[in-house]
Design an enzyme around this catalytic site. Structure first.
Site, PDB file in Angstrom:
ATOM      1  CB  CYS A 115      -0.930   0.003   1.206  1.00  0.00           C
ATOM      2  SG  CYS A 115      -2.053  -1.377   1.195  1.00  0.00           S
ATOM      3  CG  HIS A 257      -3.318   3.207   2.685  1.00  0.00           C
ATOM      4  ND1 HIS A 257      -3.901   2.896   1.471  1.00  0.00           N
ATOM      5  CD2 HIS A 257      -3.240   2.035   3.376  1.00  0.00           C
ATOM      6  CE1 HIS A 257      -4.147   1.597   1.434  1.00  0.00           C
ATOM      7  NE2 HIS A 257      -3.758   1.053   2.578  1.00  0.00           N
ATOM      8  CG  ASN A 287      -6.874  -1.065   1.626  1.00  0.00           C
ATOM      9  OD1 ASN A 287      -6.238  -0.625   0.667  1.00  0.00           O
ATOM     10  ND2 ASN A 287      -6.295  -1.572   2.692  1.00  0.00           N
TER      11      ASN A 287
END
Ligand code: ACO
Length: 330
Positions: A115, A257, A287
């Site tokens: 990520c 994020h 996500n």
């Protein structure tokens, strides 16, 4: 210190049209819309069609970034693509994107930092421009996490979605304030066990057994990752601002994020940021791994919430473990 500074010339993103809602999960695993919303902030996520692949979305995001910048694909010299769900083991997804968008003068490669991949890519892309050797660099991130999500595991399957984002970086004009001002990256491989996809690599290549053991799906220890995430976001943001002699009061927009709204809220509270100073897309996209930051940035730019002159901090964390932050003057 280089006299050349890199800046963002254009942003782009691409998302599937198919929506998977929390209600849909109520028919798939033992969960409820209420649990998912209160524990994660996610209401729905986008899922790619079976015949699609990551490069399809990354190519579209790159084309949109080039269009926003008004730069033709033929002038791009480097394409960096952060992904943990490449179309295949090789060629790299960046190579496939290079062909798809007609960037015939570009070198291209993938980078793997889960990520945090887009932040690693931004830092590297900016450094290439600051070196004076590269003029236009596309930094992209794309993941179809639906391809490695175990839809029998309720503790992970509700979290993830598909999408891609990109920025075109190029040199700022000497004297202008806009540019990538500083970055801070980190990693701790001892935490790899908290977040991994164990199957399909050289340690556990694909076999009937590895498939039966469900090793080709993402595994996550949620609460360990959660604790690490909040500290990583706060520490990394403080570090990147500290390098500039700035504080949280200088932030115009935080683009974090998008892993869990509680992680985003905890970090925002620590910095005393108002909700309009924080870019949030998790409720609609879940996500999307490395692409969550460039997607949120692109939306903020297109909606006018991130404007010329703003100090924008991108910050994230992910598998590896990895983390990072980038401070940008738009
Ligand atoms: N529906 C209902 N109950 C559930 C679900 C679900 N979908 N998932 C888990 N539960 C249950 C658990 O089984 C547990 O039940 P128990 O108490 O009977 O054992 C209970 O809910 C609480 O579980 P926790 O794991 O403690 O729940 P938590 O509040 O920590 O939330 C979550 C879990 C959402 C995964 C959270 O830990 C989290 O967001 N972690 C961080 C995720 C992250 O940041 N990942 C990194 C990036 S991902 C990447 O890099 C690709």
């Amino acid at each position: 210190m280089s006299t050349i500074r890199a800046k963002i010339l254009g942003t782009g993103s691409a998302l599937p049209t198919k929506v998977l809602s929390n209600k849909d999960f109520e028919h798939m695993v033992d969960t409820t819309d209420e649990w998912i919303v209160t524990r994660t902030g996610i209401r729905e996520r986008r899922i790619a069609e079976p015949e699609e692949a990551t490069s399809d979305y990354v190519a579209r995001a790159c084309e949109r970034a080039l269009e926003a910048a008004g730069v033709p694909a033929s002038e791009v010299e480097m394409i960096l693509c952060a992904t943990v769900t490449p179309d295949m083991m090789f060629p790299a997804t960046a190579n496939l994107v290079q062909d798809a968008i007609g960037a015939k003068n570009a070198a291209s490669f993938d980078l793997s930092a889960a990520c945090s991949g887009f932040l690693y890519g931004m830092s590297l892309g900016a450094s290439l421009i600051e070196s004076g050797r590269y003029r236009y660099v596309l930094v992209a991130a794309g993941d179809l996490l639906s391809r490695i999500t175990d839809y029998e595991d309720r503790s992970t399957c509700v979290l993830f979605g598909d999408g891609a984002g990109a920025v075109l970086l190029g040199p700022a004009t000497p004297g202008e304030t806009a540019g990538l001002l500083s970055f801070s990256l980190g990693s701790d491989g001892s935490g790899g066990k908290y977040l991994q996809m164990p199957g399909g690599g050289s340690r556990r290549p694909a076999t009937h057994e590895s498939v039966d053991e469900r090793l080709h799906f993402l595994k996550m220890q949620g609460s360990e990752t959660f604790k690490f995430a909040v500290n990583a976001m706060v520490d990394s943001t403080e570090k990147v601002l500290g390098q500039l002699g700035m504080t949280n009061e200088d932030i115009d927009l935080l683009v974090p994020h998008q892993a869990n709204i509680r992680i985003i809220d905890a970090a925002s509270r620590r910095f005393g940021l108002r909700s309009e100073q924080v870019a949030v897309t998790i409720h609609k996209y879940g996500n999307t791994s490395a692409s969550s930051i460039p997607i949120a940035l692109d939306e903020a730019v297109r909606e006018g919430r991130a404007k010329a002159g703003d100090l924008v901090v991108l910050v994230g964390f992910g598998g590896g473990l990895t983390w990072g932050s980038v401070a940008i003057r738009l």
